[in-house]
Scaffold this active site. Structure first.
Site, PDB file in Angstrom:
ATOM      1  N   LYS A 193       0.670  -1.393  -0.245  1.00 25.21           N
ATOM      2  CA  LYS A 193      -0.159  -0.152  -0.007  1.00 25.21           C
ATOM      3  C   LYS A 193       1.103   1.169  -0.289  1.00 25.21           C
ATOM      4  O   LYS A 193       1.496   1.452   1.024  1.00 25.21           O
ATOM      5  CB  LYS A 193      -0.638   0.214   1.117  1.00 25.21           C
ATOM      6  CG  LYS A 193      -2.087   0.955   0.982  1.00 25.21           C
ATOM      7  CD  LYS A 193      -2.606   1.588   2.611  1.00 25.21           C
ATOM      8  CE  LYS A 193      -1.786   2.514   3.850  1.00 25.21           C
ATOM      9  NZ  LYS A 193      -1.639   4.111   2.327  1.00 25.21           N
ATOM     10  N   GLY A 245       6.702   4.975   8.204  1.00 25.77           N
ATOM     11  CA  GLY A 245       5.837   6.078   8.710  1.00 25.77           C
ATOM     12  C   GLY A 245       6.114   6.156   9.829  1.00 25.77           C
ATOM     13  O   GLY A 245       7.112   6.094  10.985  1.00 25.77           O
ATOM     14  N   GLY A 250       3.170   2.705  13.627  1.00 23.96           N
ATOM     15  CA  GLY A 250       4.105   1.196  14.039  1.00 23.96           C
ATOM     16  C   GLY A 250       4.028   1.075  15.249  1.00 23.96           C
ATOM     17  O   GLY A 250       3.165  -0.498  15.426  1.00 23.96           O
ATOM     18  N   GLU A 267       9.874   0.490  11.128  1.00 32.33           N
ATOM     19  CA  GLU A 267      10.925   1.659  10.257  1.00 32.33           C
ATOM     20  C   GLU A 267      10.188   3.082  10.812  1.00 32.33           C
ATOM     21  O   GLU A 267       9.159   3.538   9.884  1.00 32.33           O
ATOM     22  CB  GLU A 267      11.212   1.983   8.932  1.00 32.33           C
ATOM     23  CG  GLU A 267      12.589   0.071   8.800  1.00 32.33           C
ATOM     24  CD  GLU A 267      14.071   0.721   8.910  1.00 32.33           C
ATOM     25  OE1 GLU A 267      14.422   1.750   9.737  1.00 32.33           O
ATOM     26  OE2 GLU A 267      14.350  -0.459   8.766  1.00 32.33           O
ATOM     27  N   CYS A 301      13.091  10.268   7.603  1.00 32.87           N
ATOM     28  CA  CYS A 301      12.980   9.967   8.987  1.00 32.87           C
ATOM     29  C   CYS A 301      14.435   9.682   9.415  1.00 32.87           C
ATOM     30  O   CYS A 301      14.300  10.047  10.702  1.00 32.87           O
ATOM     31  CB  CYS A 301      12.646   8.343   9.387  1.00 32.87           C
ATOM     32  SG  CYS A 301      13.319   7.143   8.179  1.00 32.87           S
ATOM     33  N   GLU A 398       9.496  15.030  16.150  1.00 25.21           N
ATOM     34  CA  GLU A 398       9.938  14.758  14.959  1.00 25.21           C
ATOM     35  C   GLU A 398       8.661  15.041  14.575  1.00 25.21           C
ATOM     36  O   GLU A 398       7.962  15.696  14.290  1.00 25.21           O
ATOM     37  CB  GLU A 398       9.561  13.284  14.547  1.00 25.21           C
ATOM     38  CG  GLU A 398      10.160  12.871  13.178  1.00 25.21           C
ATOM     39  CD  GLU A 398       9.567  12.169  12.242  1.00 25.21           C
ATOM     40  OE1 GLU A 398       9.220  11.566  12.700  1.00 25.21           O
ATOM     41  OE2 GLU A 398      10.691  11.271  11.823  1.00 25.21           O
TER      42      GLU A 398
END
Lengths: 487, 294
Positions: A193, A245, A250, A267, A301, A398
Site C-alpha cells: 500500500k 512511517g 507503528g 522503520e 525519518c 519529529e
C-alpha cells in the site's frame, strides 16, 4: 556585505534563469485502478481519490481507493502466486529482479519526473538520489535470490509467504524498492500500500512488473488511506508485515499483530542529532547540516533535525550556516536549480506550521532566510531555531519538515548525553577531524546509523534501521533478508 | 548422621547484586514434583520488578562497554562456579522436575556446557553478524551489532535450569542486562543460580532474578518504558498476547514463545534477537578514479 560575521538579511541577488525539466517524458493517465493479480481493476465500491502535485495543487490523476474486500482479493492473489513464485529456482527469481532493475534504469528519467510531480521534491533529488538508489536496491537483492544458502540463516532458508507492506510518502519509490526487492528475492509475494498522497510511482511500478513479465499476483499494489493499510496489516492470511512511517502508527501495528505469528519490521520516526565539534571543518559541516535537515524538505525519518554544536564555535558555525541557507533556492521542484521543493501535503504543512509556532511560543528564537514562497502549493521556508532547550517540543518531537533546532554542548560526554536524550534512535551525525573522537562518540550513540563527516548517505548494501522507538529490524544488506525469511 | 536436622535455606531474590526479600514481604510455597514442600520462595511484587529494572539499567553501561573478551571470561567463570555446585543443582533439578538423580545430573551437565558455549560467543558474534559493507561510493562503512539494552526474560516454566540458562546466557553474552522471571512452579534452581552469579565476577545488576507469579511480575516489565526487550518464553498464549500488546508502548523487541527443545544445540537466534545493528559511515577521501598504481 563587508561584515561577514552577521548573516545577510536578504537572499543574494543572483538571478538564475529558469531551468525546468521537461514533463513530456511522463504520460500520466487521468485515472488509475488497483493492481491486483496482474490486472488494473476498480475498487470494490468504486471509490476513488485524487492525487495532487503539492507544488501547484494541480490534480494529477484519480486513483482507485482499496477497500477491505480489495485487500482480501489482493492477499488471495498473492497467496496463490506464492506457491509457484517460492518454488521457482532462485536464479530465475534473480533474473526477474535484474530485469526490473534494468527497466527502472531505462525509465529513470520518466520516474524521476513523475515522483517530483507527485511528491513535490526537487528533480535533482529524484534524478540523482532516489532513482539510482531504487535501481541499485533491485540490482543488489536480485543477486541474493540464488545465494540465500550463503546468507548466514542456515541452508535453504524458507520465505514467509505473503508480505503486507505499507510505505510512506517521503520516498515513494525508494521505500517501495526497500520493501519489494528483498521480499521477492527471498521468494515471498507482496501486497503493497503506497501512501495516499503519492500513489503514482507505485502504479507505474506495476507497469514495470508487466514489462518484466513478472508472474501475476507476485506484486499487488493497493492505493488507499490508513484504513486500507490497517486492513492489510490485520488480514489473517498475511504472514509478514513491513511498515515505514510514524511511530504512533507503528505502535498501533505492533498491537495489531500481537499474539499472531506474523513477522514484523518497523522503520519509524527519528530526531537525529548532528554533533559538530570545535575542530570540525566548518564549511564541510555546514554542507552536511544543510543536507541533513533540508534534503527532501526535511521530510526524512533520519534527518539531522537536532544540531548539537560545541559552544565555542556556535557563533562562527551559525553565521556560516545562515549565510549558506540564504543561498538555497526554493521553488518549482521541476527546476534543476531548485534546492527546496514543496511540502508533500496541506496536512503536513499544517503540522510543521503548528510545531514551529509552538517552538516560538516556548521561547526558542526562529530564523529563516529571506525567502519568497510561491502562491499556490504547500511551502515552508527553511527554518532554524536557536535558544532551544532539551525540554522544548521542537527538540523532542519529529517535525518532518525543513526545521532545524540548534542546541549547544561543552564536552563530548555532554554531546553524547544530549544526543541520546530522545525516545528515538535512528540516525546521528558527528563532525570532527579527530578519528579517536569519531570512534568513541559513534560507539556511544544509540542510533542505527551514524554518519561521521557526512550525512544522509544510503546504499543497498548497508543495513538501515532504528534503536528504541525508531522501530526494529533492518533494511538493506544481508541483514535486510532476515525480515523475509523464516529464521 | 541420620538424626541430624538439616539447615534449610531461605531463598531470596537477586537484585542489583544483593539478595533482598520481596519488598511485599510475601512468599509462596514451592513443592517438588510429588507435592512435598521444599521451601518458601519470595513472591515478587511489581515494585520488585521496577527495582530490578533500575538495577539492570544502572549496570548496562559498564557491562555493554566491557570488552567482549572480558564478558567471555566472566561467563566462563560462571560455568566454573556451576561445576563446583554440580551436586546442589542436581538435587534441585531432580526435585523441581521429578527427574532421577542421573537424569538431573545430565541436565546440569548440559546446562554448564551451555554456559561454556555462550562464553565463547561473546567475542565472535560481531564477526558473524557484522562487517564492512561494499558501498557504491567513497565511504568506509561498517555494521556492528550492539546490545539492545535491558531485557526482561520470562524463563521457561518446565525446564527450570537448562531452559533458564538457555534463555539467560545469550542475553548477557551479547552485552545486555537482564531481569529474569524464574519458573513459577520451580524457581529454586534460578534462585540458587543467583548465588553462583554473585560469586562469578558478574557485576551486580547485570542479572536480576525474581520469583513469583509470572503474570504478576511480567505485566509491569512488559509495559515498563525503560525495558528495551522481552523474551516471552515462559508465558502461555493468552498472557503472551497481552504482554506483546503492552510491549508495543515503547516498541520493545519481543521474542515470542515457541516450542523449543532445550536439549538441542541452540542457534544464534536468541543472541541476535536482542542485538541492534549500527552502521557507521565515514568518507574515505578517495584519491581518484585511477587510484594508486603502487
Amino acid at each position: 556585505m563587508e561584515n561577514v560575521a552577521s548573516a545577510p538579511a536578504s537572499a543574494p541577488a543572483f538571478a538564475y534563469a529558469p531551468a525546468p525539466e521537461s514533463r513530456a517524458v511522463v504520460d500520466i493517465a487521468p485515472s488509475y485502478g488497483l493492481f491486483i493479480d496482474g490486472e488494473f481493476t476498480e475498487a470494490a465500491d468504486g471509490k476513488v481519490f485524487k492525487t495532487v502535485s503539492p507544488s501547484t495543487e494541480e490534480v494529477l490523476a484519480e486513483i482507485a481507493q482499496a477497500t477491505e474486500a480489495d485487500v482480501d482479493r489482493a492477499v488471495q492473489a498473492a497467496r496463490k502466486a506464492f506457491e509457484k513464485w517460492s518454488a521457482l529456482p532462485g536464479a530465475e527469481r534473480a533474473k526477474y529482479l535484474f530485469r526490473i532493475a534494468r527497466i527502472i534504469q531505462e525509465r529513470s528519467r520518466e520516474l524521476a519526473v513523475l515522483e517530483t510531480l507527485d511528491n513535490g521534491k526537487p528533480i535533482k533529488e529524484t534524478r540523482d538520489a532516489d532513482l539510482p538508489l531504487v535501481a541499485a536496491h533491485f540490482f543488489y537483492y536480485a543477486g541474493w535470490a540464488d545465494k540465500l544458502d550463503h546468507a548466514g540463516y542456515g541452508a535453504n532458508p524458507k520465505p514467509l509467504g505473503v508480505a503486507g507492506q505499507v510505505i510512506p510518502w517521503n520516498f515513494p519509490l525508494l521505500m517501495l524498492a526497500w520493501k519489494i526487492a528483498p521480499a521477492l528475492a527471498t521468494g515471498n509475494t507482496v501486497v503493497l500500500k503506497p501512501a495516499e498522497t503519492t500513489p503514482l510511482s507505485a502504479l507505474f511500478f506495476a507497469d514495470i512488473c508487466r514489462q518484466a513479465g513478472l508472474p501475476k499476483g507476485v506484486v499487488n499494489i493497493l492505493p488507499g488511506y490508513g484504513d486500507t493499510g490497517a486492513a492489510l496489516v490485520a488480514h489473517p492470511d498475511v504472514n509478514k508485515v513491513a511498515f515505514t512511517g510514524s511511530t504512533a502508527v507503528g505502535k498501533e501495528i505492533a498491537r495489531t499483530v500481537a499474539g499472531t505469528r506474523k513477522k514484523l519490521t518497523l522503520e519509524l520516526g527519528g530526531k537525529g542529532a548532528n554533533i559538530v565539534f570545535d575542530d570540525a571543518p566548518i564549511d564541510q559541516a555546514v554542507e552536511g547540516i544543510v543536507n541533513g535537515i533540508f534534503f527532501n524538505q526535511g521530510q526524512v525519518c533520519c534527518a539531522g533535525s537536532r544540531l548539537l554544536v560545541q559552544e565555542s564555535i556556535q557563533d562562527e558555525l551559525l553565521d556560516s550556516l545562515k549565510r549558506r541557507l540564504s543561498t538555497l533556492r526554493l521553488g518549482d521542484p521541476l527546476d534543476k536549480n531548485t534546492d527546496i521543493g514543496a511540502i508533500n501535503s496541506e496536512e503536513q504543512l499544517t503540522r510543521i506550521t503548528s510545531l514551529v509556532e509552538q517552538g516560538e511560543a516556548e521561547g526558542a528564537e526562529r530564523w529563516s532566510p529571506a525567502c519568497e514562497l510561491p502562491e499556490s502549493g504547500y511551502w515552508f521556508a527553511p527554518t532554524l531555531f536557536t535558544n532551544v532547550t532539551q525540554a522544548h517540543r521542537i527538540a523532542r518531537d519529529e517535525i518532518f519538515g525543513p526545521v532545524l533546532s540548534v542546541l549547544t554542548f561543552r564536552t563530548p560526554d555532554e554531546a553524547v548525553a544530549k544526543a541520546n536524550n530522545t525516545q528515538y534512535g535512528l540516525s546521528a551525525g558527528i563532525w570532527t577531524e579527530k578519528g579517536s573522537r569519531i570512534l568513541a562518540v559513534a560507539n556511544k550513540l544509540r542510533a542505527g546509523v551514524v554518519w561521521s563527516n557526512t550525512f544522509n548517505k544510503f546504499d543497498p548494501t548497508s543495513p538501515f534501521g532504528g534503536y528504541k522507538e525508531s522501530g526494529f529490524g533492518r533494511e538493506g544488506g544481508r541483514h535486510g533478508l532476515e525480515a523475509y525469511l523464516d529464521v | 548422621m541420620s538424626d541430624r536436622l538439616s539447615v534449610l535455606k531461605t531463598y531470596k531474590l537477586y537484585v542489583g547484586g544483593k539478595f533482598p526479600r520481596s519488598e511485599s514481604g510475601r512468599v509462596y510455597e514451592v513443592s517438588d514434583s510429588k507435592g512435598k514442600w521444599l521451601a518458601n520462595a519470595p513472591l515478587s511484587s511489581r515494585k520488585d520488578a521496577r527495582d530490578a529494572v533500575v538495577a539492570a539499567r544502572k549496570a548496562f553501561g559498564a557491562w555493554s562497554g566491557a570488552t567482549a573478551y572480558n564478558r567471555g571470561q566472566v561467563l566462563y567463570r560462571v560455568a566454573e562456579m556451576l561445576e563446583g555446585r554440580r551436586d546442589q543443582f542436581t538435587r534441585e533439578v531432580a526435585d523441581a522436575e521429578g527427574l532421577s538423580k542421573s537424569k538431573a545430573a545430565a541436565v546440569v551437565d548440559a546446562t554448564i556446557d551451555r554456559w561454556v558455549w555462550y562464553a565463547g560467543w561473546t567475542d565472535k558474534i560481531a564477526q558473524v553478524v557484522g562487517g564492512g559493507n561494499p558501498v557504491a561510493g567513497p565511504f568506509f562503512n561498517l555494521s556492528s551489532p550492539e546490545p539492545t539494552g535491558v531485557v526482561a526474560v520470562l524463563a521457561p516454566q518446565e525446564s527450570s535450569f537448562l531452559g533458564l540458562v538457555s534463555v539467560l546466557a545469550p542475553v548477557i553474552a551479547t552485552g545486555n542486562t537482564a531481569i529474569v522471571v524464574a519458573s513459577e512452579k520451580s524457581p529454586l534452581p534460578a534462585l540458587s543460580l543467583a548465588e553462583v552469579l554473585a560469586t562469578s565476577d558478574v557485576p551486580g545488576g547485570v542479572v536480576n532474578i525474581l520469583s513469583g507469579r509470572t503474570a504478576e511480575i511480567a505485566t509491569p516489565l512488559a509495559s515498563h518504558q525503560d525495558v528495551n526487550a522481552i523474551d516471552l518464553a515462559g508465558a502461555d498464549e493468552p498472557l503472551a498476547k497481552d504482554l506483546e500488546i503492552a510491549a508495543a508502548d515503547n516498541l520493545k523487541r519481543v521474542l515470542r514463545p515457541q516450542p523449543v527443545d532445550y536439549t538441542e544445540p541452540p542457534g544464534t537466534d536468541r543472541m541476535t534477537a536482542f542485538l541492534e545493528t549500527k552502521t557507521v559511515w565515514h568518507p574515505t577521501g578517495s584519491l581518484g578514479a585511477s587510484g594508486s598504481s603502487y
